[in-house]
Design a protein around this motif. Structure first.
Motif, short mmCIF file in Angstrom:
data_model
loop_
_atom_site.label_atom_id
_atom_site.label_comp_id
_atom_site.label_asym_id
_atom_site.label_seq_id
_atom_site.Cartn_x
_atom_site.Cartn_y
_atom_site.Cartn_z
N UNK A 1 0.84 -1.20 0.00
CA UNK A 1 0.00 0.00 0.00
C UNK A 1 0.87 1.25 0.00
N UNK A 2 0.61 2.12 -0.92
CA UNK A 2 1.40 3.33 -1.08
C UNK A 2 1.02 4.33 0.01
N UNK A 3 2.02 4.89 0.66
CA UNK A 3 1.76 5.86 1.73
C UNK A 3 1.85 7.30 1.25
N UNK A 4 2.61 7.54 0.19
CA UNK A 4 2.73 8.89 -0.33
C UNK A 4 3.08 8.88 -1.81
N UNK A 5 2.38 9.69 -2.57
CA UNK A 5 2.65 9.83 -4.01
C UNK A 5 2.62 11.30 -4.37
N UNK A 6 3.30 11.63 -5.44
CA UNK A 6 3.28 13.01 -5.89
C UNK A 6 3.55 13.09 -7.38
N UNK A 7 3.05 14.14 -7.97
CA UNK A 7 3.27 14.37 -9.39
C UNK A 7 3.31 15.87 -9.62
N UNK A 8 4.25 16.30 -10.43
CA UNK A 8 4.38 17.70 -10.79
C UNK A 8 4.58 17.75 -12.29
N UNK A 9 3.77 18.53 -12.97
CA UNK A 9 3.85 18.58 -14.43
C UNK A 9 3.78 20.02 -14.92
N UNK A 10 4.43 20.23 -16.02
CA UNK A 10 4.39 21.51 -16.71
C UNK A 10 4.08 21.22 -18.17
N UNK A 11 3.02 21.82 -18.67
CA UNK A 11 2.62 21.59 -20.06
C UNK A 11 2.49 22.92 -20.78
N UNK A 12 2.87 22.93 -22.03
CA UNK A 12 2.72 24.11 -22.86
C UNK A 12 2.01 23.72 -24.15
N UNK A 13 1.18 24.63 -24.63
CA UNK A 13 0.43 24.39 -25.86
C UNK A 13 0.21 25.73 -26.53
N UNK A 14 -0.21 25.69 -27.75
CA UNK A 14 -0.51 26.90 -28.51
C UNK A 14 0.71 27.81 -28.66
N UNK A 15 1.89 27.23 -28.79
CA UNK A 15 3.08 27.99 -29.12
C UNK A 15 3.28 27.84 -30.64
N UNK B 1 6.50 18.15 -19.45
CA UNK B 1 7.45 17.39 -18.66
C UNK B 1 6.75 17.04 -17.35
N UNK B 2 6.99 15.82 -16.85
CA UNK B 2 6.30 15.36 -15.65
C UNK B 2 7.27 14.63 -14.73
N UNK B 3 7.22 14.96 -13.45
CA UNK B 3 7.97 14.28 -12.40
C UNK B 3 6.96 13.48 -11.58
N UNK B 4 7.21 12.16 -11.40
CA UNK B 4 6.32 11.32 -10.61
C UNK B 4 7.10 10.66 -9.48
N UNK B 5 6.50 10.63 -8.30
CA UNK B 5 7.16 10.07 -7.12
C UNK B 5 6.20 9.11 -6.42
N UNK B 6 6.71 7.92 -6.09
CA UNK B 6 5.99 6.95 -5.27
C UNK B 6 6.87 6.69 -4.06
#
Length: 134
Positions: free
Chosen positions: A23-37, A44-49
């Motif tokens: 059972x996972x006790x902590x997860x995280x995700x941070x993403x930055x997306x760009x469009x319409x350039x 880009x995405x950072x994922x942590x379990x």
């Protein structure tokens, strides 16, 4: 970010512990997306379990896992695009999932050995795709 405290709710009559293996006790995700350039887009995405208990008494735990994935794309036209995706950019050596159980390899004691078994995350890889909408 998300945190959990998973436990068996029927007590611990056998004295083995109340943790739920895997059972996972902590997860995280941070993403930055760009469009319409113009025709360009990307992300880009950072994922942590976080570490997880592998047996009920919490004496054996997995390691944490973190990955960085990214993509960049170009819109060829209103209904067509090409995209390059990159997975595990840091080429980190980690496990996607861990288990703790007894196994026996040739040359080991007949009773077997309790140990952590894992499925590794994929090494750095890339994918190119062409998408057309009709």
């Amino acid at each position: 970010m998300a945190f959990a405290r998973a436990r068996f709710n029927d007590g611990d009559p056998d004295g083995i512990g109340s943790r739920i293996p895997g059972s996972v006790e902590g997860v995280g995700s941070l993403a930055l997306a760009v469009d319409n350039l113009g025709p360009w887009f990307g992300a880009v995405q950072y994922r942590y379990f976080g570490p997880r208990p592998l047996i009920e008494d919490n004496s054996v735990r997995s390691s944490s896992t973190a990955t960085i994935n990214a993509r960049i794309g170009y819109k060829i036209g209103p209904k067509m695009r090409i995209e390059l995706e990159a997975f595990n950019l840091s080429n980190r050596k980690a496990s996607a999932i861990d288990y703790y159980y007894m196994s026996r390899l040739r040359g080991e004691p007949a009773a077997g050995v309790d140990d952590v078994h894992l499925h590794p995350i994929e090494s750095r890889s890339f994918r190119v795709s062409l998408a057309a909408n009709f």
